[in-house]
Design an enzyme around this catalytic site. Structure first.
Site, PDB file in Angstrom:
ATOM      1  N   CYS A 136       0.831  -1.208   0.000  1.00 51.32           N
ATOM      2  CA  CYS A 136       0.000   0.000   0.000  1.00 51.32           C
ATOM      3  C   CYS A 136       0.867   1.261   0.000  1.00 51.32           C
ATOM      4  O   CYS A 136       1.602   1.508   0.957  1.00 51.32           O
ATOM      5  CB  CYS A 136      -0.908  -0.050   1.237  1.00 51.32           C
ATOM      6  SG  CYS A 136      -1.750   1.497   1.599  1.00 51.32           S
ATOM      7  N   CYS A 195       0.395   3.659   2.929  1.00 50.57           N
ATOM      8  CA  CYS A 195       0.952   3.059   4.163  1.00 50.57           C
ATOM      9  C   CYS A 195       2.459   3.307   4.225  1.00 50.57           C
ATOM     10  O   CYS A 195       3.003   3.667   5.270  1.00 50.57           O
ATOM     11  CB  CYS A 195       0.698   1.545   4.200  1.00 50.57           C
ATOM     12  SG  CYS A 195      -1.044   1.094   4.238  1.00 50.57           S
TER      13      CYS A 195
END
Length: 137
Positions: free
Chosen positions: A58, A61
């Protein structure tokens, strides 16, 4: 604000491991037992826990991980955890994670707040408020 809703279907490169998600005062949780132990320690010490549910694939993230580490060093009165939603998929599902990163703010194991997405200003604001309330005790 930046968030990932599903794992990429192109297979993703899993060679990057979670090292980038730990460091500072951030502890990587890799088992349910480890989670329970950290929760018990935080409860015993009267500390608030921030749990970052994220994924190595991600982008948001990865973007917020260094900032989260930085905050963990600036505001050490709180407990900072990171959970990889793929590594602990069943456990993460029990938290009803719809997007990554999702930050849970927990006191005595109970959710007191939550933040979905890589929103640096909002994350910092919430952590400062919690750090402040931790010092008022």
């Amino acid at each position: 604000m930046g968030q990932c809703l599903a794992k990429p279907t192109n297979g993703g490169d899993d060679s990057e491991h979670n090292v980038e998600f730990a460091g500072g005062n951030v502890q990587l949780v890799t088992t349910k037992e480890s989670w329970e132990q950290k929760m018990a320690e935080a409860k015993r010490d009267g500390k608030i826990v921030i749990a970052n549910f994220s994924a190595t694939w991600c982008g948001p993230c990865k973007m917020i991980a260094p900032f989260y580490r930085e905050l963990s060093e600036k505001f050490p009165a709180l407990v900072y955890l990171t959970v990889d939603v793929d590594e602990l998929a069943e456990f993460s599902t029990s938290w009803d994670i719809k997007a990554t990163p999702t930050f849970f703010f927990l006191k005595d194991g109970q959710q007191i707040d939550r933040l979905v997405g890589a929103n640096k200003p909002e994350l910092q604001k919430k952590i400062i408020a919690l750090q402040h309330s931790a010092h008022l005790k």
